[in-house]
Design a protein around this motif. Structure first.
Motif, PDB file in Angstrom:
ATOM      1  N   ILE A   1       3.755   3.994  -9.764  1.00  0.00           N
ATOM      2  CA  ILE A   1       3.283   5.346  -9.413  1.00  0.00           C
ATOM      3  C   ILE A   1       2.564   5.335  -8.067  1.00  0.00           C
ATOM      4  O   ILE A   1       2.615   6.319  -7.332  1.00  0.00           O
ATOM      5  N   ILE A   2       1.947   4.223  -7.721  1.00  0.00           N
ATOM      6  CA  ILE A   2       1.324   4.113  -6.393  1.00  0.00           C
ATOM      7  C   ILE A   2       2.383   4.281  -5.310  1.00  0.00           C
ATOM      8  O   ILE A   2       2.174   5.011  -4.328  1.00  0.00           O
ATOM      9  N   SER A   3       3.526   3.651  -5.472  1.00  0.00           N
ATOM     10  CA  SER A   3       4.612   3.779  -4.492  1.00  0.00           C
ATOM     11  C   SER A   3       5.142   5.207  -4.415  1.00  0.00           C
ATOM     12  O   SER A   3       5.437   5.712  -3.326  1.00  0.00           O
ATOM     13  N   VAL A   4       5.248   5.870  -5.565  1.00  0.00           N
ATOM     14  CA  VAL A   4       5.718   7.262  -5.592  1.00  0.00           C
ATOM     15  C   VAL A   4       4.725   8.154  -4.853  1.00  0.00           C
ATOM     16  O   VAL A   4       5.117   9.014  -4.050  1.00  0.00           O
ATOM     17  N   ILE A   5       3.439   7.958  -5.092  1.00  0.00           N
ATOM     18  CA  ILE A   5       2.406   8.754  -4.405  1.00  0.00           C
ATOM     19  C   ILE A   5       2.437   8.493  -2.909  1.00  0.00           C
ATOM     20  O   ILE A   5       2.314   9.421  -2.102  1.00  0.00           O
ATOM     21  N   GLU A   6       2.618   7.242  -2.518  1.00  0.00           N
ATOM     22  CA  GLU A   6       2.707   6.921  -1.085  1.00  0.00           C
ATOM     23  C   GLU A   6       3.882   7.632  -0.432  1.00  0.00           C
ATOM     24  O   GLU A   6       3.787   8.088   0.707  1.00  0.00           O
ATOM     25  N   GLU A   7       4.993   7.749  -1.156  1.00  0.00           N
ATOM     26  CA  GLU A   7       6.186   8.389  -0.590  1.00  0.00           C
ATOM     27  C   GLU A   7       6.115   9.908  -0.605  1.00  0.00           C
ATOM     28  O   GLU A   7       6.467  10.571   0.371  1.00  0.00           O
ATOM     29  N   PHE A   8       5.652  10.498  -1.715  1.00  0.00           N
ATOM     30  CA  PHE A   8       5.719  11.954  -1.891  1.00  0.00           C
ATOM     31  C   PHE A   8       4.364  12.646  -1.853  1.00  0.00           C
ATOM     32  O   PHE A   8       4.297  13.874  -1.804  1.00  0.00           O
ATOM     33  N   GLY A   9       3.274  11.902  -1.896  1.00  0.00           N
ATOM     34  CA  GLY A   9       1.944  12.490  -1.931  1.00  0.00           C
ATOM     35  C   GLY A   9       1.586  12.940  -3.347  1.00  0.00           C
ATOM     36  O   GLY A   9       2.359  12.792  -4.283  1.00  0.00           O
TER      37      GLY A   9
END
Length: 80
Positions: free
Chosen positions: A40-48
């Protein structure tokens, strides 16, 4: 609850509400996915954070990141 209380396998996330996120098909890469803490950290980094870009009135299912907790011992600490 502190993020650090949870081991990787005791918590999961969806980018948006679990049920519409898993059912809706619009080819967004985060649909129909359940994520670990690291993922989920990677998803947040990509999409905010969805609450930052998808305000009420805007189109989209993503109003927040949903958390599923799979450890009752941690939950019990917070029950009054």
């Amino acid at each position: 609850m502190d993020w650090n209380e949870f081991l990787e396998y005791s918590i999961s996330f969806t980018y948006g509400d679990l049920f519409p996120t898993m059912r809706y098909s619009d080819n967004k890469p985060y649909r129909k996915q359940v994520y670990t803490k690291q993922e989920i950290i990677s998803v947040i980094e990509e999409f905010g954070f969805p609450q930052d870009w998808n305000r009420l009135g805007d189109k989209g299912l993503e109003r927040y990141i949903e958390v599923q907790i799979w450890n009752e011992e941690i939950i019990k600490r917070y029950i009054l």
